[in-house]
Design an enzyme around this catalytic site. Structure first.
Site, PDB file in Angstrom:
ATOM      1  N   GLU A 112       0.823  -1.213   0.000  1.00  0.00           N
ATOM      2  CA  GLU A 112       0.000   0.000   0.000  1.00  0.00           C
ATOM      3  C   GLU A 112       0.856   1.261   0.000  1.00  0.00           C
ATOM      4  O   GLU A 112       1.919   1.298   0.625  1.00  0.00           O
ATOM      5  CB  GLU A 112      -0.849   0.044   1.272  1.00  0.00           C
ATOM      6  N   CYS A 151       3.383   8.375   1.463  1.00  0.00           N
ATOM      7  CA  CYS A 151       3.731   7.429   2.521  1.00  0.00           C
ATOM      8  C   CYS A 151       3.962   6.075   1.859  1.00  0.00           C
ATOM      9  O   CYS A 151       3.045   5.520   1.247  1.00  0.00           O
ATOM     10  CB  CYS A 151       2.573   7.366   3.519  1.00  0.00           C
ATOM     11  N   CYS A 189       5.058  -7.307   7.664  1.00  0.00           N
ATOM     12  CA  CYS A 189       6.076  -6.925   8.651  1.00  0.00           C
ATOM     13  C   CYS A 189       6.172  -8.026   9.685  1.00  0.00           C
ATOM     14  O   CYS A 189       5.164  -8.608  10.079  1.00  0.00           O
ATOM     15  CB  CYS A 189       5.699  -5.605   9.325  1.00  0.00           C
ATOM     16  N   CYS A 241       3.589  -5.500  16.058  1.00  0.00           N
ATOM     17  CA  CYS A 241       2.994  -4.551  17.011  1.00  0.00           C
ATOM     18  C   CYS A 241       1.487  -4.806  17.038  1.00  0.00           C
ATOM     19  O   CYS A 241       0.860  -4.989  15.991  1.00  0.00           O
ATOM     20  CB  CYS A 241       3.292  -3.108  16.593  1.00  0.00           C
ATOM     21  N   CYS A 255      -1.206  -2.702  14.990  1.00  0.00           N
ATOM     22  CA  CYS A 255      -0.885  -2.403  13.594  1.00  0.00           C
ATOM     23  C   CYS A 255      -1.450  -3.462  12.649  1.00  0.00           C
ATOM     24  O   CYS A 255      -1.198  -4.664  12.822  1.00  0.00           O
ATOM     25  CB  CYS A 255       0.628  -2.314  13.438  1.00  0.00           C
ATOM     26  N   CYS A 265      -1.687   2.381   8.379  1.00  0.00           N
ATOM     27  CA  CYS A 265      -0.695   1.385   7.981  1.00  0.00           C
ATOM     28  C   CYS A 265      -1.287  -0.012   7.788  1.00  0.00           C
ATOM     29  O   CYS A 265      -1.777  -0.625   8.721  1.00  0.00           O
ATOM     30  CB  CYS A 265       0.353   1.369   9.093  1.00  0.00           C
TER      31      CYS A 265
HETATM   32  N1  SAH Z   1       7.676  -0.038  10.935  1.00  0.00           N
HETATM   33  C1  SAH Z   1       7.876   1.361  11.065  1.00  0.00           C
HETATM   34  C2  SAH Z   1       7.245   2.181   9.971  1.00  0.00           C
HETATM   35  C3  SAH Z   1       5.869   1.769   9.515  1.00  0.00           C
HETATM   36  S1  SAH Z   1       4.607   1.990  10.705  1.00  0.00           S
HETATM   37  C4  SAH Z   1       7.434   1.830  12.426  1.00  0.00           C
HETATM   38  O1  SAH Z   1       6.804   1.057  13.135  1.00  0.00           O
HETATM   39  O2  SAH Z   1       7.759   2.942  12.786  1.00  0.00           O
HETATM   40  C5  SAH Z   1       4.412   3.757  10.652  1.00  0.00           C
HETATM   41  C6  SAH Z   1       3.743   4.351  11.867  1.00  0.00           C
HETATM   42  O3  SAH Z   1       2.354   3.999  11.907  1.00  0.00           O
HETATM   43  C7  SAH Z   1       4.347   3.858  13.165  1.00  0.00           C
HETATM   44  O4  SAH Z   1       4.588   4.899  14.058  1.00  0.00           O
HETATM   45  C8  SAH Z   1       3.270   2.926  13.633  1.00  0.00           C
HETATM   46  O5  SAH Z   1       3.375   2.672  14.976  1.00  0.00           O
HETATM   47  C9  SAH Z   1       2.018   3.644  13.219  1.00  0.00           C
HETATM   48  N2  SAH Z   1       0.809   2.806  13.280  1.00  0.00           N
HETATM   49  C10 SAH Z   1       0.724   1.490  13.095  1.00  0.00           C
HETATM   50  N3  SAH Z   1      -0.535   1.054  13.262  1.00  0.00           N
HETATM   51  C11 SAH Z   1      -1.282   2.136  13.554  1.00  0.00           C
HETATM   52  C12 SAH Z   1      -2.675   2.335  13.854  1.00  0.00           C
HETATM   53  N4  SAH Z   1      -3.537   1.322  13.873  1.00  0.00           N
HETATM   54  N5  SAH Z   1      -3.089   3.583  14.130  1.00  0.00           N
HETATM   55  C13 SAH Z   1      -2.210   4.630  14.102  1.00  0.00           C
HETATM   56  N6  SAH Z   1      -0.896   4.502  13.834  1.00  0.00           N
HETATM   57  C14 SAH Z   1      -0.432   3.265  13.572  1.00  0.00           C
HETATM   58 FE1  SF4 Z   2       5.793  -3.397  11.685  1.00  0.00          FE
HETATM   59 FE2  SF4 Z   2       3.479  -2.165  12.050  1.00  0.00          FE
HETATM   60 FE3  SF4 Z   2       5.154  -2.464  14.100  1.00  0.00          FE
HETATM   61 FE4  SF4 Z   2       5.773  -0.736  12.117  1.00  0.00          FE
HETATM   62  S1  SF4 Z   2       4.037  -0.591  13.539  1.00  0.00           S
HETATM   63  S2  SF4 Z   2       7.111  -2.283  13.084  1.00  0.00           S
HETATM   64  S3  SF4 Z   2       4.886  -1.837  10.361  1.00  0.00           S
HETATM   65  S4  SF4 Z   2       4.132  -4.120  12.995  1.00  0.00           S
END
Ligand code: SAH
Ligand code: SF4
Length: 388
Positions: free
Chosen positions: A108, A127, A134, A138, A141, A372
């Site tokens: 995406e 973006c 990944c 997390c 996410c 994301c």
């Molecule tokens: N892996 C990297 C970059 C991709 S995620 C990272 O984790 O930083 C980019 C950003 O989106 C990160 O700060 C992540 O924590 C945030 N993010 C992920 N899931 C989200 C959600 N459901 N709502 C808001 N932000 C989110």
């Molecule tokens: Fe991976 Fe999502 Fe965590 Fe970023 S926020 S490291 S994309 S699992």
């Protein structure tokens, strides 16, 4: 929400696929052109056609000889991805594209337009994704919930920006042709954030090669200060990044101020706990003299209490940094909700009183699942519905 052009073409079999020329770095491109018996200035012309002009075929590179064009065509393709689904938010500010890669993987990319109303400095931010899926899991996410598929190549990373620049260029041409704007009033892509699917620092070399291409003065020419790499907090790679020659922005996804809360939502915290991460961040600021952006997703009753805010303020005390607070975009399988405005305001107030600069990130594209990894599953459902 609008839905266009689901792509019915199957991916070609792997053995018949030509490599994408976008995967070559500048030296490799020069070498390939010299192997075809051409002088170095031809490779500079080719580079310019690819990255400045955004050529989609060798045929349109009319600065090159016909023979060179056909030799390139026999050896390479250009774009390594094709758009499968394109969505635009109701307010027209945000586009999301689901790209299909040569092996059928889906990633995406989001385009955000700021300053459409003329009130803010106009920006066009892309973006981008650096991995299909990944591995870091997390819990809030959508990408993390889908697991790791594979690394993206440098060309697959760069091609996302090239695609969105074409969208912007077409819009700008219309505005100019209609007399609604002058050429110097309409920006192309002004910023790139590595905040799509995947962890850029877990795909370090390909991410850095894509940055070299985006930053190159004879091509896309996006200043390093307009590129932001976001990381979950991979300590060795943050240290490595500090020694790179680019003046990039670094965003660190912190999301909790103590090991207990952070480990609950971010498994990586067990490998690189907060003390080690903050040590690397402080060294980064010292080495680069650049501020760090800390991302903090606000999860209702999980990491958003006054106690969390006070701990966060203490953790960041004296550090050159800025905190981006992001009310969570709830995912389909996640248990998290956004905090109330009142809770967010209290959190901010505590940071502000402690002298920690912070903003709440402007939400964009909620109606098209711009968070994301959120489009992938849902848009596929939509595409199936639309097709049948
Ligand atoms: N892996 C990297 C970059 C991709 S995620 C990272 O984790 O930083 C980019 C950003 O989106 C990160 O700060 C992540 O924590 C945030 N993010 C992920 N899931 C989200 C959600 N459901 N709502 C808001 N932000 C989110
Ligand atoms: Fe991976 Fe999502 Fe965590 Fe970023 S926020 S490291 S994309 S699992």
């Amino acid at each position: 929400m609008t839905l266009t052009s689901p792509n019915p073409d199957p991916a070609p079999p792997e053995e018949t696929r030509l490599p994408s020329i976008l995967d070559l770095n500048e030296d490799d491109l020069t070498y390939q052109v010299s192997r075809l018996g051409q002088p170095a200035f031809r490779s500079r012309q080719l580079w310019r056609s690819l990255y400045h002009d955004g050529a989609r075929s060798f045929a349109e590179m009319t600065t090159l000889s016909k023979q060179l064009r056909s030799e390139l065509e026999e050896r390479f393709t250009i774009s390594p991805l094709e758009s499968a689904v394109e969505l635009r938010s109701a307010d027209g500010s945000t586009d999301k594209v689901l790209f299909k890669l040569h092996d059928g993987e889906l990633i995406e990319t989001v385009l955000m337009r700021y300053g459409l109303d003329g009130h803010r400095r106009a920006r066009r931010t892309v973006c981008i994704s650096t991995q299909a899926g990944c591995a870091l899991g997390c819990t809030f996410c959508a990408t993390g919930q889908q697991g790791f598929r594979r690394q993206l190549s440098p060309g697959e990373i760069v091609a996302q920006v090239l695609h969105m620049r074409r969208v912007i260029r077409a819009e700008n041409s219309e505005l100019i042709a209609g007399g609604a704007a002058k050429r110097d009033e309409v920006p192309e892509i002004t910023n790139v954030v590595f905040m799509g699917m995947g962890e850029p620092l877990a795909n370090y070399d390909n991410t850095m090669q894509s940055i070299a291409v985006m930053n190159h003065g004879q091509g896309m020419n996006i200043g390093a200060r307009h590129l932001t790499v976001s990381t979950v907090g991979l300590v060795p790679e943050i240290r490595k990044l500090a020694r790179e020659p680019y003046q990039l922005n670094l965003a660190v996804s912190l999301h909790a101020p103590d090991d207990e809360s952070r480990s609950r939502t971010m498994p990586i915290n067990k490998r690189y706990p907060i003390a080690r991460l903050m040590h690397a961040c402080r060294d980064y600021v010292e080495t680069t003299n650049r501020r760090i952006f800390f991302e903090y997703v606000l999860l209702d009753h999980e990491n958003d209490t006054p106690e969390h805010a006070r701990k966060l303020a203490a953790l960041l005390d004296g550090l050159l940094c800025h905190v981006n607070l992001i009310p969570v975009n709830p995912t389909e399988n996640g248990p998290y909700e956004r905090p109330s405005d009142r809770r967010s305001a209290v959190f901010r107030e505590i940071l502000r009183n402690a002298g920690i600069a912070n903003t709440v990130r402007q939400e964009k594209g909620i109606d098209i699942n711009a968070g994301c990894g959120q489009l992938r599953a849902r848009a596929l459902d939509d595409a199936v519905d639309a097709a049948g």
